[in-house]
Every structure is written in C-alpha cells, then in structure tokens.
Design a protein around this motif. Sequence first.
Motif, mmCIF file in Angstrom:
data_model
loop_
_atom_site.group_PDB
_atom_site.id
_atom_site.type_symbol
_atom_site.label_atom_id
_atom_site.label_comp_id
_atom_site.label_asym_id
_atom_site.label_seq_id
_atom_site.Cartn_x
_atom_site.Cartn_y
_atom_site.Cartn_z
ATOM 1 N N ALA A 316 0.820 -1.212 0.000
ATOM 2 C CA ALA A 316 0.000 0.000 0.000
ATOM 3 C C ALA A 316 0.856 1.267 0.000
ATOM 4 O O ALA A 316 0.393 2.335 -0.389
ATOM 5 N N VAL A 317 2.115 1.168 0.471
ATOM 6 C CA VAL A 317 3.005 2.328 0.533
ATOM 7 C C VAL A 317 3.931 2.276 -0.668
ATOM 8 O O VAL A 317 4.844 1.451 -0.728
ATOM 9 N N GLY A 318 3.704 3.128 -1.638
ATOM 10 C CA GLY A 318 4.499 3.115 -2.845
ATOM 11 C C GLY A 318 5.649 4.105 -2.773
ATOM 12 O O GLY A 318 5.785 4.878 -1.828
ATOM 13 N N CYS A 319 6.458 4.082 -3.812
ATOM 14 C CA CYS A 319 7.631 4.963 -3.868
ATOM 15 C C CYS A 319 7.321 6.283 -4.557
ATOM 16 O O CYS A 319 8.206 7.128 -4.708
ATOM 17 N N GLY A 320 6.075 6.458 -4.966
ATOM 18 C CA GLY A 320 5.704 7.677 -5.673
ATOM 19 C C GLY A 320 5.468 7.451 -7.145
ATOM 20 O O GLY A 320 5.036 8.368 -7.854
ATOM 21 N N LEU A 321 5.732 6.243 -7.639
ATOM 22 C CA LEU A 321 5.483 5.911 -9.038
ATOM 23 C C LEU A 321 4.098 5.293 -9.184
ATOM 24 O O LEU A 321 3.595 4.634 -8.262
ATOM 25 N N GLU A 322 3.495 5.473 -10.342
ATOM 26 C CA GLU A 322 2.141 4.962 -10.562
ATOM 27 C C GLU A 322 2.091 3.446 -10.450
ATOM 28 O O GLU A 322 1.190 2.880 -9.833
ATOM 29 N N ASP A 323 3.058 2.782 -11.057
ATOM 30 C CA ASP A 323 3.147 1.322 -10.975
ATOM 31 C C ASP A 323 4.133 0.964 -9.875
ATOM 32 O O ASP A 323 5.335 1.199 -10.004
ATOM 33 N N LYS A 324 3.653 0.394 -8.781
ATOM 34 C CA LYS A 324 4.525 0.091 -7.634
ATOM 35 C C LYS A 324 5.593 -0.939 -7.976
ATOM 36 O O LYS A 324 6.636 -1.004 -7.314
ATOM 37 N N ALA A 325 5.359 -1.760 -8.990
ATOM 38 C CA ALA A 325 6.386 -2.725 -9.404
ATOM 39 C C ALA A 325 7.650 -2.012 -9.873
ATOM 40 O O ALA A 325 8.748 -2.569 -9.785
ATOM 41 N N ASP A 326 7.515 -0.772 -10.359
ATOM 42 C CA ASP A 326 8.678 -0.016 -10.819
ATOM 43 C C ASP A 326 9.531 0.498 -9.664
ATOM 44 O O ASP A 326 10.606 1.057 -9.897
ATOM 45 N N CYS A 327 9.036 0.336 -8.434
ATOM 46 C CA CYS A 327 9.819 0.777 -7.275
ATOM 47 C C CYS A 327 11.036 -0.110 -7.058
ATOM 48 O O CYS A 327 11.939 0.253 -6.290
ATOM 49 N N ALA A 328 11.070 -1.286 -7.686
ATOM 50 C CA ALA A 328 12.236 -2.171 -7.637
ATOM 51 C C ALA A 328 12.835 -2.255 -9.032
ATOM 52 O O ALA A 328 12.166 -2.662 -9.986
ATOM 53 N N VAL A 329 14.083 -1.833 -9.168
ATOM 54 C CA VAL A 329 14.779 -1.862 -10.452
ATOM 55 C C VAL A 329 15.626 -3.126 -10.509
ATOM 56 O O VAL A 329 16.521 -3.318 -9.678
ATOM 57 N N LEU A 330 15.346 -3.994 -11.462
ATOM 58 C CA LEU A 330 16.103 -5.234 -11.611
ATOM 59 C C LEU A 330 17.300 -4.987 -12.515
ATOM 60 O O LEU A 330 17.141 -4.662 -13.696
#
Length: 449
Positions: A316-330
């Motif tokens: 529920a707590v995102g990094c500020g990006l629309e897609d929370k999956a983008d909060c982790a950069v692989l």
Amino acid sequence: RRGGGGRRRREAAHLARLGALLIGALLFVLYLRAGSNPGRGGVEDYDAWKQGRDEMRRERQQRQQMQKEDQDGWDSPVVHIVNSRFMQSQGSLTTLAWARLHLFRAFCLSTMVAQTTQDFLWIIKTDPDLDPGVRDAMVELLRPYPNYYLVGSETNYLIGHEGGAWRGGVEGSDLLGCEEEGRVFTGDAGLLRRAHAARDSHLILETRLDADDGLVAGYLEHVQRNAMELFGEGGTEGEAAGQEPRAPPRWLYWCSRQNAEWFADPATDVGITNAVQHSRLCVTPGITIGFAVGTAYEEVPMYEHTRIIKDMPNDAVGCGLEDKADCAVLVGAFPMMAIRSRTPTSAGMMGIHMEEKDALSEESRLVLWKMIQSKYFGIDADDVRRANRFIQENIVGIARDNIKGQCTPGHSCKLSSKELLQRLTEEALLKWEGVNVDEPEISVFEEES
C-alpha cells in the motif's frame, strides 16, 4: 631659504633613524645579557613562548583543515554507502575468522577494488574484540584505500537491523563516534565527515554486500548513473513523446536475480563455479536502497531480499510511481551481476554443496570461471586457490568454530545448520583418522611454493 630648510629636515630624519637603530641595538644587547643569566629567565621564557606559539599555530592549522573539509562539501551528487559485516559477535573464533578472511580477500575485496568507480564509502563492521592477528591482516589489506573503513562495532543499519540510515544522520553519527573512540581502524576520517554533512542535501544510496560475496566490476557505477537519471528533477521519460514529464520517485530499490556461485571443493585446486537465475527472488549481493533528496528514512519500507519482488507491487506504501512494481529496479546490465561463495563458513549453511541437477556443463563452467577472472570481476585465481586449500585443510576447526558461532547475535540459529556442521566435523575426523586435528595449524595467505 627653501633649499636650506629641506636639508635640515633631511638631516633631522637621518638623526631620528640613527637614534632608533641605536635604541634597538641597546635593547638587543640587554636581551642577550638577560638570556645568559638563567636566574633571569630571558631565553627560557622566549623558548616557552615560542613553543606555545607553535602549538597554537598547529591547532589553528588543524581547525582550518577541518573547516576546509567542511567547506569543500561533497563533489558527487550521490553519497553511496556500501555496508558489510565481518565476524560480528564472533571475534574469538579464530579459525573461522581466517577462513572468512581468505574468502573476503578472494571474492569481496578484489571485486570492490575492480569497481569502475571508487565514488563510494565501504563500511565494514566487525567485532570490536576481533582476534588481533586477523584484524591486523585485514587492516593491511584495506590500508591502501582511503574510502574503505574497518570499524569495530556491533551496530548495523537498514534491512533487518537497527532503525536508521545515512539519511537523517544516525548511521554517520555512529561512525564518527566510533572514530573518536579509536574504533575506526582504516579509512579517511575527513571523507566520513563530508559524507555525513551531505546526508540530507544529496541523493543517498546504500548497498548491501556480504563479506564473502562480490559484485561485477561495473555494478556500483551502473546503479549510481541509473539513480541520477531516475531521481533527476522532473524525470525525462515521456518528454520525447510529447507527454508530461514523470514525477521522480521518492525512493527506489535495486537488486539482481542472477549470480555466479563458488563452492569449496577438495577434488579441485580452485573449487567449482556455477550460475543461478532466480525468477521471483533478489539475491543479497548488491541490494541497494535509494533516498531522493527530501525523503526521510522512516518513509521507506524495508523488505527482506526474498520479499522485494513478491511484495512491492502489492504494498500500500508506494515509492511515488504509478506502478509500484517499478519501485524495484532489476539490474541486468551485465552477463553476471554478482558472485557468492558457498562454503562451511556460512552461518546459515544453505546450499554449500552444489546439486548436480542444477550444475552447468563443464564447458559452461569453464567459460564462467574465465569471466570471473576477467575484467568483469577482477578475481585472482591464486587467491581462490589459497581460500579453497585453507578450507580443506582446516575444515574441522572451521566447523567447530561455526557451531560455536551459531545463535550469536545477528547469526543463524537453526538446528539443521548445527547438524550439518557436526556431520562435516565427523566426516573430516574419519577421513583423517589418526591425525591430531584438535588444534589445526593455520597458515594464512601463504604463497605457492
């Protein structure tokens, strides 16, 4: 008349200068006479005054140097901290410590020296009471590098550790306190102070690296460049397509899913290598958390390495990006991201034997081994040979120490680990039946004969 008045003024000025010289000469003679009589203390007083003046000058120069360091600030837009742990709460387990030091030298230190940027501070926390011989050897390895710090401390920060980070000053204040107490054994204290001063005004990156693992040579620079791009003001994505620029994130994670593994092996002189590709799991070497300027430590959720990919999209707590999956950069910019050593020195004892069903072909392992020795990692085959040989020759002492180290603060406390270590000890004793292995001899960093 006007000419005569000028002559008289010049004569008067000349007499005044001559009088001043005579008075100065008289005072100098009186000073020398006073100095020749110890009872009057002239020379002694002057020497004491001169010594005090020199001390004040040195103190002033030190203050000016510290002020200069503070004024110089931090040249890079990023303050990048790499955190490692070595033998914390296990300082008296000498055989285990030497074995881990061999692995540290072979895999961890070599890949850090090989990094394509040295714009980072590497903080290595160790038991304040670490065996002096081990500590001295480690200090000698780290001494050439002013941004590498060996610190006598049991306190750790970020994932799974104490609350606090470089952002906000908790981690930096702790290190500066250790420096004042003489527990920072290597590294430039001035760099620490400047990085601490930049804690809130600069982008902060913190990377995890276990002391027996290594990173591909370009990893830290890649993450730094990517962070500066993604955290840049307003971002650049969408502008080329005529869209509104994307707002930058408040925080991000970086991690990788692919790594090489190295196994100690008695049948080969350099051990065995293999490769692993995870689908839903971040490996621990290289996990990095980035804090945008203005983002507090408390705003960033902490994820164990096994949960980063699984939990972040649903958090529920995102990094500020629309897609929370983008909060982790692989990170996938290199043929192999990291290397992990799998040996009986491990606290958790997970995967210390390679499963044949997961093994690469012999040809592929040879290619991987060549890559590990190349510019991608910068690992020295002779260091690996010494580590492998030391582990084989001291397996009983290593296993016994590792059993003692189980359940110490910050380390594994699994029954399965203890059972596996006990079995390794018994197998070694059976193999060496009739050989006294109660006090295994330890030969450290010996050269090939």
